[in-house]
Motif scaffolding. Structure first.
Motif, short mmCIF file in Angstrom:
data_model
loop_
_atom_site.label_atom_id
_atom_site.label_comp_id
_atom_site.label_asym_id
_atom_site.label_seq_id
_atom_site.Cartn_x
_atom_site.Cartn_y
_atom_site.Cartn_z
N UNK A 1 40.45 47.68 41.12
CA UNK A 1 39.44 46.68 41.42
C UNK A 1 38.50 46.45 40.24
N UNK A 2 38.14 47.52 39.54
CA UNK A 2 37.24 47.36 38.40
C UNK A 2 37.89 46.54 37.29
N UNK A 3 39.18 46.76 37.06
CA UNK A 3 39.90 45.99 36.05
C UNK A 3 39.94 44.50 36.43
N UNK A 4 40.24 44.23 37.68
CA UNK A 4 40.30 42.84 38.13
C UNK A 4 38.94 42.17 38.07
N UNK B 1 38.31 41.18 34.50
CA UNK B 1 39.12 40.05 34.08
C UNK B 1 38.73 38.76 34.82
N UNK B 2 38.36 38.89 36.09
CA UNK B 2 38.04 37.73 36.95
C UNK B 2 36.68 37.98 37.57
N UNK B 3 35.59 37.77 36.82
CA UNK B 3 34.27 38.22 37.26
C UNK B 3 33.80 37.61 38.57
N UNK B 4 34.27 36.42 38.91
CA UNK B 4 33.76 35.75 40.10
C UNK B 4 34.62 35.98 41.33
N UNK B 5 35.60 36.88 41.25
CA UNK B 5 36.46 37.09 42.42
C UNK B 5 35.68 37.67 43.60
N UNK C 1 40.61 48.76 47.39
CA UNK C 1 42.01 49.17 47.48
C UNK C 1 42.37 50.13 46.35
N UNK C 2 42.02 49.77 45.11
CA UNK C 2 42.22 50.66 43.97
C UNK C 2 43.59 51.32 43.97
N UNK C 3 44.61 50.57 44.25
CA UNK C 3 45.96 51.12 44.24
C UNK C 3 46.69 50.62 43.01
#
Length: 942
Positions: free
Chosen positions: A683-686, A689-693, A912-914
């Motif tokens: 989740x942190x990576x996403x 990359x996609x700050x407004x998700x 989720x962090x999977x």
């Protein structure tokens, strides 16, 4: 201020100070500068504006020449003309004057050849140069600095000096109106006799090398040539001067000074003359290869004819709605459509049609290898027209430059400034151990730019076959010397000089790399099919992908340019779609034959969608949401993901006038699934990359890689609700019938308004035609009953392109602004709903025009109860009650380096962090594709 800052940029200062902008804007507004010495005293006097720029201390003070943040990168055409004038290029054949046309694809600019009405580059463009990114500065002209353009410009000027302005082994700058039979004679360096134009420069003194360099430095660099670069040049030309060949010495010096950053930028140069070291990966990648290719249809593609409701509709005849809205000039008949089944998608119609101009997409869809994304666009958060959609959107809608900028960045609240969504994905993938590549094929550098701290290199993907440079040389190994002249910058190097020199180094690296690729066995028989610019760019991408083993990369992003989609005056999208269709077919065929179809996904992008309703000029206008596609061998296709608008009428909650729709699917949703497929599951990576998700619900508003791909690996067992920005339930249209109708023509208004009857569609006995700014309409006897929550519905029309805003007061208390969006025409009427609080008994409601366009045509106001349809998640209400003003949006200002960049507030839901399982062991470390020399720390901002 907007105009002032843009004009100042064209006069050579890319980053004017706020005070400078204010002084110039004041001169323009008052029509006067220097106590009336310049200007007529009338608003908009350009003489006063230009005088304010040219005579300001920020333009003239010599001390600013030492400021690392001052100056700009010179435009390619300006550099050519400057060299022509200062070197005395004389045209001896009047009918053979160089037009400098057909150069945009070669040097980045050509006479009368801007790719759009917004010129060649964006005024807010920041290249991937850490010194500029950290300082928050822009360098617009660097947008056209591809490796190809940069080297072609040098080859053309070197050729001019050696042979005159004529075509030799390179295309040069000839652009002749009349061809000459001897223009190919280029046998000896220094022989310019057969050229229709040549340099006539000769210095006033040739007594010494220093005399020659003094004069050339003044003419070509305005005296900015640094002692270090001067010493390098002198050491090369002096031996030739000592032989007595002064003419060749001059030609050598001309070419070497042209190769310096002092000629190409106007900021101070402080470099070490140490060559910038660039290299690739050395170890083979551990994980399999995957690539994302974006086909960027620049100009705003009219995608309402890309995907069309066809038949078997649950509610109404949606194809007929499409035909009515598009009109006879723009709608497609069913015979022009290739039917596709949407039984596996949640759409109103079970059959849609794809334009036969893109029939290959229908074929891929029916094979389960294509997905369509309807009504998709850049969004800050989910909203409808019943919300304050304009106020809740923190970027400028409708303009090409701002919307392309936002599409590339995909960062609505500017959480990760000066970076693009692909660049941020590459950053995070590299940190995960992947060996990455970011590649621009004609466009998209801003999308590929990563965080400054990672110094992500961007490769220019050339459409040219690599060839040797500097044929028949004046200076042997001049490009090796150019690397030294553009060497590693010192900590106080000018940011524009740094931007130019870093691009020179990477451009030369790319050229040398391409020469090596051409020798590889897999390229010996390469013949890419098809013709045209898009086929050429896809062919260059294919060659690049085939070299992945040589470059040792396993995760890559490409942006491919296809421009010419801005069709205001005609319905010409058919021809563009046909050329795209052929190019996509050829590219997919090559992917399949090279075993890359399963590991590549091709996504369509554009500035924005266009209006469903045609305009009066035979074209369509800028809008917001549009229809897009994604194809690939691993795509879980045969679906339309997201909601295609139904109905295609003003009754739709996202219709904001003239067939323009607020998107129902955000690009954050698409990039979320693609980012996961590429290897980002944390989740942190996403979020990086996609700050407004975080502005969207992960279960209902974001796609996962399992939604998009057959090999998706996301477990996605948990759902996260909206966490950023602060949100409240969506405002829906009232479902209860109006309780009381108040006709606008029966109310009071100011003297600039009047009752009119000229347009059709109104109710009652006419409508109120509001005047200009500050005009008002007041409803004096609005019965609030027992008091409490109430809803006001304003029935209005705005037949112009620009929306009209009015302040709203309830019983003398301001409750905010109502934005009346454009309607299809002055005969088309729509509602804008406002929730507020009414007092018991009589209430006074007043709206006042707050913009120069004035107010709308107002038919009536309906007073409704507060009962509304079931609210959906997210978004603030359209209007607050008088006693409860909205919570301000977070400022989201970036912190200064090296403080870590801000991240959105954490979700309270279980993440989720999977992580995705990787085939074989992924590498634990990664080296950059190009190991650039560490960049200097950011300079101080004046």
């Amino acid at each position: 201020p907007f105009m002032a800052s843009r004009v100042i940029q064209r006069f050579g200062i890319s980053n004017p100070s706020p005070a400078f902008i204010e002084r110039v804007a004041t001169a323009y507004a008052t029509g006067s500068y220097d106590n009336g010495r310049f200007g007529s005293g009338s608003y908009g006097d350009l003489g006063a504006l230009v005088a304010a720029i040219l005579l300001d201390d920020e333009t003239r003070k010599p001390v600013l020449d030492s400021d690392p943040a001052h100056g700009h990168i010179r435009e390619p055409l300006v550099k050519v003309l400057s060299f022509f004038r200062s070197m005395g290029v004389s045209f001896e054949q009047p009918l053979s004057l160089s037009t400098l046309m057909s150069l945009e694809s070669r040097i980045g600019q050509g006479s009368y050849e801007p790719p759009s009405v917004f010129s060649f580059f964006l005024p807010e463009y920041t290249p991937n140069v850490p010194a500029l990114q950290y300082a928050g500065l822009v360098a617009p002209e660097s947008m056209v600095l591809s490796g190809d353009n940069l080297l072609e410009l040098h080859e053309a000027i070197f050729g001019l000096v050696k042979f005159g302005v004529k075509k030799c082994y390179t295309d040069s700058l000839e652009g002749y109106r009349v061809g000459l039979p001897w223009q190919m004679l280029c046998n000896e360096e220094g022989d310019t006799e057969t050229a229709p134009a040549r340099s006539t420069y000769w210095p006033p003194s040739t007594a010494s090398v220093d005399d020659i360099l003094d004069d050339l430095s003044m003419l070509l660099t305005s005296g900015r040539l640094t002692p270090k670069n001067r010493a390098v040049i002198k050491s090369i030309v002096e031996p030739e001067f000592n032989t007595g060949n002064v003419a060749k010495t001059i030609r050598m010096a001309q070419q070497l000074l042209f190769a310096t950053p002092e000629f190409h930028s106007t900021s101070v140069t402080r470099n070490s003359n140490k060559v910038r070291e660039l290299s690739g990966y050395t170890d083979p990648p551990a994980a399999p290869y995957k690539a994302v290719v974006l086909l960027m249809m620049l100009g705003g593609a009219d995608s309402w004819n890309l995907l069309v409701p066809y038949s078997n509709c649950a509610i109404g005849n949606q194809y007929q709605e499409y035909k009515t809205a598009r009109g006879a000039s723009h709608s497609l008949s069913t015979t022009d459509l290739a039917p596709i089944s949407t039984l596996s998608s949640d759409q109103n119609c079970n059959t849609f049609g794809v334009t036969k101009d893109l029939d290959y997409l229908a074929e891929l869809y029916n094979n389960g290898e294509a997905i369509f994304f309807p009504n998709t666009g850049i969004l800050a958060k989910s909203m409808t027209k019943h919300d304050d959609w304009n106020g809740d959107t923190p970027f400028q809608l409708g303009a090409h430059n701002s919307m392309v900028h936002e599409f590339y960045r995909n960062d609505a609240f500017n959480e990760r400034p000066n970076s693009g969504v692909f660049g941020r994905m590459v950053d995070q993938l590299k940190l995960r151990g992947y060996q990455t590549g970011a590649n621009a094929a004609g466009a998209g550098s801003a999308m590929l730019t990563g965080d400054a701290q990672y110094n992500l290199p961007i490769r220019g993907v050339t459409t040219n076959n690599p060839d040797s440079l500097n044929k028949i040389p004046t200076v042997e190994n001049i490009y090796d010397i150019m690397k030294e002249l553009n060497g590693v910058g010192q900590h106080d190097n000018g940011v524009m000089s740094e931007a130019w020199s870093s691009r020179v180094s990477s451009g030369l690296f790319e050229h040398e790399e391409a020469i090596e690729f051409a020798q590889l066995p897999q390229f010996s028989d390469h013949a890419y099919p098809g013709e045209g610019s898009l086929n050429s760019r896809f062919g260059s991408v294919m060659k690049s992908m085939k070299s992945r083993g040589y470059r040792k990369v396993n995760r890559e992003f490409y942006v491919v340019k296809h421009d010419g989609y801005d069709h205001h005056g005609s319905n010409d999208v058919s021809g563009k779609f046909k050329s795209a269709n052929d190019a996509i077919r050829n590219f997919v065929g090559e992917l399949k034959s090279n075993g890359l179809w399963k590991s590549t996904v091709l996504v369509m992008g554009s500035d924005f969608g266009r209006s469903l309703n045609p305009n009066s000029s035979g074209g369509s206008d800028h809008a917001w949401g549009g229809n897009y596609f994604m194809v690939g061998g691993s795509v879980r296709g045969g679906k339309i993901l997201g909601k295609y608008p139904q109905p295609l009428t003003p009754d739709h909650p996202n219709w904001i006038g003239r067939g323009r729709f607020i998107p129902t699917t955000s690009w954050d949703a698409v990039w979320n699934g693609i980012g996961q497929w590429m290897g980002l599951h944390d989740e942190d990576e996403l979020n990086e990359a996609i700050p407004n998700r975080g502005s969207f619900d992960t279960c209902t508003e974001l796609f996962t890689d399992k939604d998009l791909f057959t090999d998706g690996a996301c477990t996605c067992s948990g759902c996260e609700t909206v966490t950023w920005p602060p949100t409240t339930p969506l405002t829906s249209a009232p479902t209860q019938a109006p309780r009381t109708i108040y006709q606008a023509e029966d109310q009071s208004w100011d003297s600039s308004g009047k009752v009119s009857y000229g347009n059709s569609g109104w109710t009652g006995e006419g409508y109120t035609n509001m005047g200009g700014k500050s005009s008002w309409v007041q409803f004096n006897t609005v019965d609030g009953g027992a008091g409490g929550a109430c809803t006001l519905g304003f029935r209005y029309s705005v037949g112009s392109n620009l929306p009209r805003s009015c302040t709203l007061k309830v019983n003398g208390v301001s409750v905010g602004t109502v934005t009346f969006s454009s309607t299809a025409s002055w005969d088309a009427w729509e509602y804008d709903y406002v929730e507020t609080t009414c007092l018991p008994g009589n209430n006074i409601i007043k709206i006042t025009a707050s913009t120069s366009e004035g107010g709308p045509n107002l038919d009536r106001m309906d007073l409704l109860t507060a009962t509304t349809s079931t609210p959906q998640p997210t978004n603030q209400p359209t209007m607050p009650v008088p006693t409860n003003l909205p919570t301000p949006k977070p400022t989201n200002q970036p912190s200064a380096p090296p403080t870590p960049l801000p991240t959105p507030p954490p979700s309270t839901a279980v993440p989720t962090n999977q992580p995705s399982p990787q085939p074989s062991s992924p590498p634990t470390t990664a080296k950059p594709t190009m190991l650039q020399t560490p960049q200097p720390s950011p300079p101080p901002i004046p």
